[in-house]
Write a protein that holds these residues in place. Structure first.
Motif, short mmCIF file in Angstrom:
data_model
loop_
_atom_site.label_atom_id
_atom_site.label_comp_id
_atom_site.label_asym_id
_atom_site.label_seq_id
_atom_site.Cartn_x
_atom_site.Cartn_y
_atom_site.Cartn_z
N ALA A 235 0.82 -1.21 0.00
CA ALA A 235 0.00 0.00 0.00
C ALA A 235 0.86 1.26 0.00
CB ALA A 235 -0.93 0.00 1.21
N PHE A 236 2.02 1.19 0.65
CA PHE A 236 2.92 2.34 0.71
C PHE A 236 4.09 2.22 -0.27
CE2 PHE A 236 0.67 2.69 4.68
CZ PHE A 236 0.53 4.06 4.87
N ASN A 237 3.99 1.25 -1.21
CA ASN A 237 5.04 1.04 -2.21
C ASN A 237 6.42 0.90 -1.57
OD1 ASN A 237 3.32 1.13 -4.49
ND2 ASN A 237 3.28 3.38 -4.38
N ALA A 238 6.45 0.15 -0.49
CA ALA A 238 7.70 0.00 0.26
C ALA A 238 8.40 -1.32 -0.03
CB ALA A 238 7.41 0.11 1.76
N GLN A 239 8.07 -1.95 -1.19
CA GLN A 239 8.68 -3.24 -1.51
C GLN A 239 10.20 -3.14 -1.65
OE1 GLN A 239 6.02 -1.82 -2.98
NE2 GLN A 239 4.75 -3.32 -4.09
N SER A 240 10.65 -2.05 -2.26
CA SER A 240 12.10 -1.91 -2.49
C SER A 240 12.85 -1.76 -1.16
CB SER A 240 12.39 -0.70 -3.38
OG SER A 240 11.87 0.49 -2.80
N ILE A 241 12.24 -1.04 -0.20
CA ILE A 241 12.88 -0.88 1.11
C ILE A 241 12.94 -2.22 1.84
CG2 ILE A 241 12.65 0.22 3.38
CD1 ILE A 241 11.33 2.58 1.97
N ALA A 242 11.82 -2.97 1.77
CA ALA A 242 11.80 -4.30 2.40
C ALA A 242 12.84 -5.22 1.77
CB ALA A 242 10.41 -4.92 2.28
N SER A 243 12.95 -5.16 0.44
CA SER A 243 13.95 -5.98 -0.26
C SER A 243 15.36 -5.59 0.12
CB SER A 243 13.78 -5.85 -1.78
OG SER A 243 12.54 -6.36 -2.19
N MET A 244 15.60 -4.28 0.26
CA MET A 244 16.93 -3.81 0.66
C MET A 244 17.30 -4.28 2.06
SD MET A 244 16.93 0.09 -0.86
CE MET A 244 18.34 0.53 0.14
N GLN A 245 16.31 -4.22 2.99
CA GLN A 245 16.58 -4.67 4.36
C GLN A 245 16.91 -6.16 4.38
OE1 GLN A 245 12.97 -3.47 6.36
NE2 GLN A 245 13.81 -1.50 6.98
N TYR A 246 16.11 -6.92 3.64
CA TYR A 246 16.35 -8.37 3.59
C TYR A 246 17.68 -8.69 2.92
CZ TYR A 246 15.39 -13.34 2.81
OH TYR A 246 15.44 -14.71 2.80
N SER A 247 17.96 -7.99 1.83
CA SER A 247 19.23 -8.22 1.12
C SER A 247 20.42 -7.86 1.99
CB SER A 247 19.27 -7.40 -0.18
OG SER A 247 18.25 -7.79 -1.06
N HIS A 248 20.27 -6.78 2.76
CA HIS A 248 21.36 -6.36 3.65
C HIS A 248 21.67 -7.44 4.68
CE1 HIS A 248 23.89 -3.83 6.16
NE2 HIS A 248 23.09 -4.06 7.20
N LEU A 249 20.59 -8.00 5.28
CA LEU A 249 20.79 -9.06 6.28
C LEU A 249 21.33 -10.33 5.63
CD1 LEU A 249 17.60 -8.54 8.45
CD2 LEU A 249 19.96 -8.12 9.14
N LEU A 250 20.89 -10.62 4.41
CA LEU A 250 21.42 -11.79 3.70
C LEU A 250 22.90 -11.61 3.37
CD1 LEU A 250 18.67 -13.02 1.19
CD2 LEU A 250 19.49 -14.14 3.28
N ASN A 251 23.28 -10.39 3.04
CA ASN A 251 24.70 -10.12 2.77
C ASN A 251 25.54 -10.30 4.03
OD1 ASN A 251 24.52 -9.57 0.01
ND2 ASN A 251 23.97 -7.43 0.37
N GLN A 252 24.97 -9.89 5.18
CA GLN A 252 25.67 -10.13 6.44
C GLN A 252 25.84 -11.63 6.67
OE1 GLN A 252 23.49 -8.15 9.55
NE2 GLN A 252 24.41 -6.15 9.14
N TYR A 253 24.76 -12.38 6.40
CA TYR A 253 24.85 -13.85 6.53
C TYR A 253 25.89 -14.41 5.57
CZ TYR A 253 23.84 -18.64 5.25
OH TYR A 253 23.97 -19.96 4.92
N LEU A 254 25.88 -13.90 4.32
CA LEU A 254 26.81 -14.42 3.31
C LEU A 254 28.25 -14.19 3.72
CD1 LEU A 254 27.15 -15.76 0.56
CD2 LEU A 254 27.01 -13.49 -0.49
N LYS A 255 28.53 -13.00 4.26
CA LYS A 255 29.90 -12.72 4.72
C LYS A 255 30.30 -13.66 5.85
CE LYS A 255 29.93 -7.81 3.43
NZ LYS A 255 29.97 -6.41 3.93
#
Length: 601
Positions: A235-255
């Motif tokens: 509703a707030f077109n916040a998909q990109s922000i949610a994806s960025m947060q998830y990707s950031h945490l996944l990158n932490q996991y990947l490292k």
């Protein structure tokens, strides 16, 4: 410089607590013992079949030695054929033993994982809300799913393989000593030189593996949170922000995972090099013994085969060590859950609430501060009031005044730090929470609908006759919309009742509360999501029901509480005004200001 000193302090602290950390891991792994003990027949069957398979593998080098020494230099086709017949027979037994082991350990892993999930869920579902105030639901789900899956894999595969390799190593080393004591002595001298570096490196592997697991849990938690809130996010077109947060945490996991993989790779490579180098050295010495006539070719071949079996198994153990580190981390995280204690305890000699119930309530100088709040400001402070049996009392006030906290304390979700709360003159802290909640029908402001049918959501685990179910639905003005659905009370609602409107959800919650026939009714903005017509019908039903029970109402819409016997006005955790609607209007205080905002704005 400050960061450097801080890092050094942390390093020394980590080094000094390393033994303590390992004790914690051992303690964590011990939680699996009762589960393994429960299925000891499967464990013993797997162990026996594993032992049989290991013994057969250890017999093969002896057969090779006899063929080399007795038949390659003295050809006898019939004798060689008989050896191969025996080998085929051993291969059949090996296959049967391996199949039995595989079936036993996989079944054991599945059964233990299922029992773990049931027991841990049963444990956490009984923890008090204080635990959930400081925990992330996604992290809890991660422990129930991925962590237990990892343990299942470890029990169903890794443990079996580890035991096989340990038996092979012990057996091979024993046979090496029997075959050639001199060469075996050299091997035993080399082993400490191989093992010590591996132990030191394995410590780093365990630490980095746990960091990777924690990072993945955080990523899973944020994914769970975003999926639950998907409509708001879109509703707030916040998909990109949610994806960025998830990707950031996944990158932490990947490292963290890459660091763990690098350590495990180095550990594996170092293990193979050290072991292979030691074997080559021993074989070189053995070759000179053959050339000098001190050892037969078959004996050297037998020793080499045993050495290969031992070193191969030892090398595999180094790789498996990483998997055990992951399992230990997962088990430790589960142990943390199981060690959680509910802040609400059942007294040893719990007092029984009077029967038949009266439905009276009393707060006596009650003060309470939420444990999870960052500030020490009390939600309610020295609160004293009482509600007589059959009385209807409304509680109003601005947000944060402490209204919902009163309900949480009455339901004994929390215990006050000071003062006492009574139901029917029994102190709640001296009573069983189950008995307390059985006396209360509660309608929350945020309606909870579980996956399942309408019938299941209204009955909520109780065995209810259809006539009673329909009566409660009619009283909550839910019957008509329920019967308009294709399958009526057997309609599936989906996850969190996503197919229902807010008003429909609230009417189901009302029907659920009315069905309990409890002597105390707590309504937290119970009609806030209803349209005007539905609210009128539900209010008529509530007026009838409230005549037969004690009712406490939290209300922001003052129009719904005009007929209450008393109205308590709260601000900053205290009651600052008390009376009926008319008497409170005459006082020209906070209630008057709230009323003017709603009735005269």
């Amino acid at each position: 410089m400050a960061h450097s000193l801080k890092d050094k302090f942390k390093y020394k602290k980590n080094q000094s607590s390393f033994k303590e950390q390992h004790l914690i891991k051992i303690k964590a792994l011990s939680i699996l013992y009762p589960y393994i003990k429960h299925y000891k027949h499967l464990f013993f069957l797997a162990f026996i079949s594993l032992t049989v398979a290991a013994i057969i593998m250890l017999l093969l080098p002896i057969a090779v030695r006899h063929m080399i020494d007795q038949h390659f230099f003295n050809p006898d086709g019939i004798s060689i054929t008989s050896y191969f017949i025996i080998l085929f027979f051993l291969a059949a037994i090996l296959g049967l033993a391996s199949s039995t082991r595989y079936h036993s350990v996989l079944t054991l892993g599945e059964k233990i994982a299922t029992d773990l999930r049931c027991n841990i869920f049963n444990h956490i579902i009984n923890l008090s809300p204080a635990f959930y105030d400081r925990s992330h639901s996604g992290d809890i789900i991660s422990r129930l799913s991925s962590d237990i899956t990892l343990i299942k894999y470890t029990i169903g595969s890794t443990v079996s393989i580890t035991l096989r390799h340990i038996l092979t190593i012990v057996g091979a080393l024993s046979m090496m000593i029997i075959t050639s004591p001199m060469l075996s002595a050299l091997v035993l001298i080399v082993i400490p030189l191989v093992v010590l570096p591996l132990i030191l490196l394995s410590r780093k592997v365990q630490i980095r593996t746990k960091l990777a697991q924690n990072a993945l849990a955080r990523a899973n938690a944020i994914a769970h949170e975003k999926i639950i809130a998907i409509r708001t996010i879109q509703a707030f077109n916040a998909q990109s922000i949610a994806s960025m947060q998830y990707s950031h945490l996944l990158n932490q996991y990947l490292k963290a995972a890459e660091s763990s993989i690098l350590s495990r790779s180095l550990l594996t490579g170092l293990t193979i090099f050290l072991i292979s180098g030691s074997v080559i050295t021993v074989v070189w010495i053995g070759s000179h013994n053959v050339l000098s006539g001190n050892m037969s070719q078959g004996t050297l071949g037998q020793f080499i085969l045993y050495a290969i079996l031992a070193t191969g198994s030892f090398g595999q153990l180094s790789e498996i060590g990483g998997e055990f580190a992951q399992a230990a981390g997962a088990t430790e995280r589960l142990a943390e859950l199981l060690e959680e204690k509910s802040s609400i305890q059942i007294p040893i000699n719990a007092k029984k609430l009077p029967n038949p119930p009266k439905g009276s309530l009393r707060f006596d100088k009650v003060s309470f501060t939420y444990p999870s709040h960052s500030t020490n400001l009390p939600a309610i402070n020295q609160l004293t009031f009482s509600v007589k049996s059959g009385e209807t009392v409304a509680i109003v006030g601005p947000s944060g005044a402490g209204k919902s906290t009163i309900f949480s304390l009455l339901l004994r979700f929390y215990d006050p730090q000071k003062g006492n709360i009574y139901i029917d003159d029994i102190n709640l802290q001296q009573a069983d929470p189950i008995d307390i909640r059985a006396r209360i029908a509660y309608v929350a402001q945020e309606t909870t609908i579980c996956s399942g049918t309408l019938r299941q959501n209204i009955a909520f685990g109780r065995e209810i006759k259809n006539s009673e179910l329909e009566k409660s639905a009619q009283a909550a003005n839910a019957y008509n919309f329920i019967m308009s659905l294709k399958e009526g009370f057997d309609t599936s609602l989906g996850e969190r009742g996503i197919t229902l409107s807010g008003g429909q959800k609230q009417r189901i919650a009302l029907a659920r509360a009315l069905l309990s026939k409890a002597p105390i009714l707590l309504l937290d903005e119970a009609t806030s999501a209803l349209d005007a017509e539905s609210e009128r019908f539900v209010q008529i039903a509530l007026n009838t029901i409230m005549k037969s029970c004690t009712t406490v109402i939290i209300a922001h819409r003052l129009a719904t509480i005009l007929k209450a016997d008393r109205i308590l006005v709260m601000d900053h955790g205290k009651i600052i005004e008390e009376g009926t609607h008319n008497t409170l209007i005459a006082q020209n205080g906070l209630y008057t200001r709230l009323a003017k905002l709603q009735f005269f704005s």
